[in-house]
Design a protein around this motif. Structure first.
Motif, PDB file in Angstrom:
ATOM      1  N   SER A   1       0.818  -1.218   0.000  1.00 50.07           N
ATOM      2  CA  SER A   1       0.000   0.000   0.000  1.00 50.07           C
ATOM      3  C   SER A   1       0.850   1.267   0.000  1.00 50.07           C
ATOM      4  O   SER A   1       0.364   2.341  -0.357  1.00 50.07           O
ATOM      5  CB  SER A   1      -0.934   0.013   1.213  1.00 50.07           C
ATOM      6  N   THR A   2       2.116   1.152   0.377  1.00 50.42           N
ATOM      7  CA  THR A   2       2.998   2.323   0.399  1.00 50.42           C
ATOM      8  C   THR A   2       3.779   2.489  -0.902  1.00 50.42           C
ATOM      9  O   THR A   2       4.513   3.455  -1.052  1.00 50.42           O
ATOM     10  CB  THR A   2       3.984   2.225   1.579  1.00 50.42           C
TER      11      THR A   2
ATOM     12  N   LEU B   1       1.719   0.964  -7.617  1.00 50.24           N
ATOM     13  CA  LEU B   1       0.275   1.119  -7.799  1.00 50.24           C
ATOM     14  C   LEU B   1      -0.033   1.855  -9.100  1.00 50.24           C
ATOM     15  O   LEU B   1      -0.944   1.482  -9.836  1.00 50.24           O
ATOM     16  CB  LEU B   1      -0.350   1.843  -6.600  1.00 50.24           C
TER      17      LEU B   1
ATOM     18  N   MET C   1      -8.109  -1.972  -8.749  1.00 45.07           N
ATOM     19  CA  MET C   1      -8.071  -2.402  -7.351  1.00 45.07           C
ATOM     20  C   MET C   1      -9.318  -3.230  -7.029  1.00 45.07           C
ATOM     21  O   MET C   1     -10.416  -2.884  -7.450  1.00 45.07           O
ATOM     22  CB  MET C   1      -8.009  -1.194  -6.427  1.00 45.07           C
TER      23      MET C   1
ATOM     24  N   ILE D   1      -8.237  -4.665  -0.158  1.00 43.80           N
ATOM     25  CA  ILE D   1      -7.058  -4.480   0.688  1.00 43.80           C
ATOM     26  C   ILE D   1      -6.950  -5.687   1.620  1.00 43.80           C
ATOM     27  O   ILE D   1      -7.929  -6.068   2.266  1.00 43.80           O
ATOM     28  CB  ILE D   1      -7.187  -3.206   1.573  1.00 43.80           C
TER      29      ILE D   1
ATOM     30  N   ARG E   1      -5.574  -6.335   4.817  1.00 45.02           N
ATOM     31  CA  ARG E   1      -5.045  -5.586   5.963  1.00 45.02           C
ATOM     32  C   ARG E   1      -4.018  -6.411   6.737  1.00 45.02           C
ATOM     33  O   ARG E   1      -4.225  -7.597   6.980  1.00 45.02           O
ATOM     34  CB  ARG E   1      -6.184  -5.164   6.887  1.00 45.02           C
TER      35      ARG E   1
ATOM     36  N   ASP F   1      -0.213  -3.126   4.775  1.00 39.81           N
ATOM     37  CA  ASP F   1      -1.319  -3.660   3.989  1.00 39.81           C
ATOM     38  C   ASP F   1      -0.924  -3.959   2.540  1.00 39.81           C
ATOM     39  O   ASP F   1      -0.100  -3.265   1.949  1.00 39.81           O
ATOM     40  CB  ASP F   1      -2.475  -2.652   3.959  1.00 39.81           C
TER      41      ASP F   1
ATOM     42  N   VAL G   1      -2.367  -4.150  -1.297  1.00 39.14           N
ATOM     43  CA  VAL G   1      -3.448  -3.757  -2.195  1.00 39.14           C
ATOM     44  C   VAL G   1      -3.545  -4.823  -3.280  1.00 39.14           C
ATOM     45  O   VAL G   1      -2.552  -5.150  -3.922  1.00 39.14           O
ATOM     46  CB  VAL G   1      -3.171  -2.363  -2.837  1.00 39.14           C
TER      47      VAL G   1
END
Length: 150
Positions: free
Chosen positions: A101-102, A107, A117, A120, A122, A142, A144
């Protein structure tokens, strides 16, 4: 540049795999079961992508990395396009990918290549990796999930 299925995995392949995924045991397990695509420029390995069948009619990109000095040249996009072509030729219906996610660049790349997408997962990286992963100055927690129907 030439993109092809890897016939034999070398130390250079393994170094690239671990750059994208630091979990040696996980990498070893999915590389054995997957298909490795390699990008070669002037006889030098510059990128890899690993495709893994996960469910009927579904393949997942589980590892994608390009050497730092070759990034920004469209190599990752070409590897993804070859993966999509092989998936289609193999009569798969969906290609999935999970990324941190970072990872803003990752992405962007996957969405640019037509992935959307889906959800997620988690705390994926907290559950599956013993050491914290820091990406873009943040602790990666997390995953994605993205997919593309072909």
């Amino acid at each position: 540049m030439k993109i092809q299925k890897a016939k034999q995995l070398t130390t250079a392949h393994n170094q690239l795999f671990l750059e994208a995924d630091p979990a040696k045991e996980l990498v070893a397990a999915y590389v054995k079961r997957g298909t490795v695509l390699e990008a070669i420029i002037d006889e030098k390995l510059v990128g890899v992508l690993v495709l893994l069948p996960t469910r009927p009619a579904t393949l997942e990109i589980v590892n994608l990395v390009v050497l730092a000095e070759y990034r920004g040249q469209g190599i990752a996009q070409q590897l993804i396009q070859e993966a999509l072509s092989q998936a289609k030729a193999g009569q798969y219906q969906t290609v999935e990918v999970g990324t941190g996610s970072t990872g803003v660049e990752q992405l962007y790349l996957y969405q640019k290549c037509g992935f959307r997408m889906t959800h997620i997962d988690r705390d994926f990286f907290v559950r599956h990796y013993p050491e914290p992963i820091i990406e873009n100055g943040l602790v990666l927690r997390d995953m994605v999930r993205l997919a593309q129907d072909i």
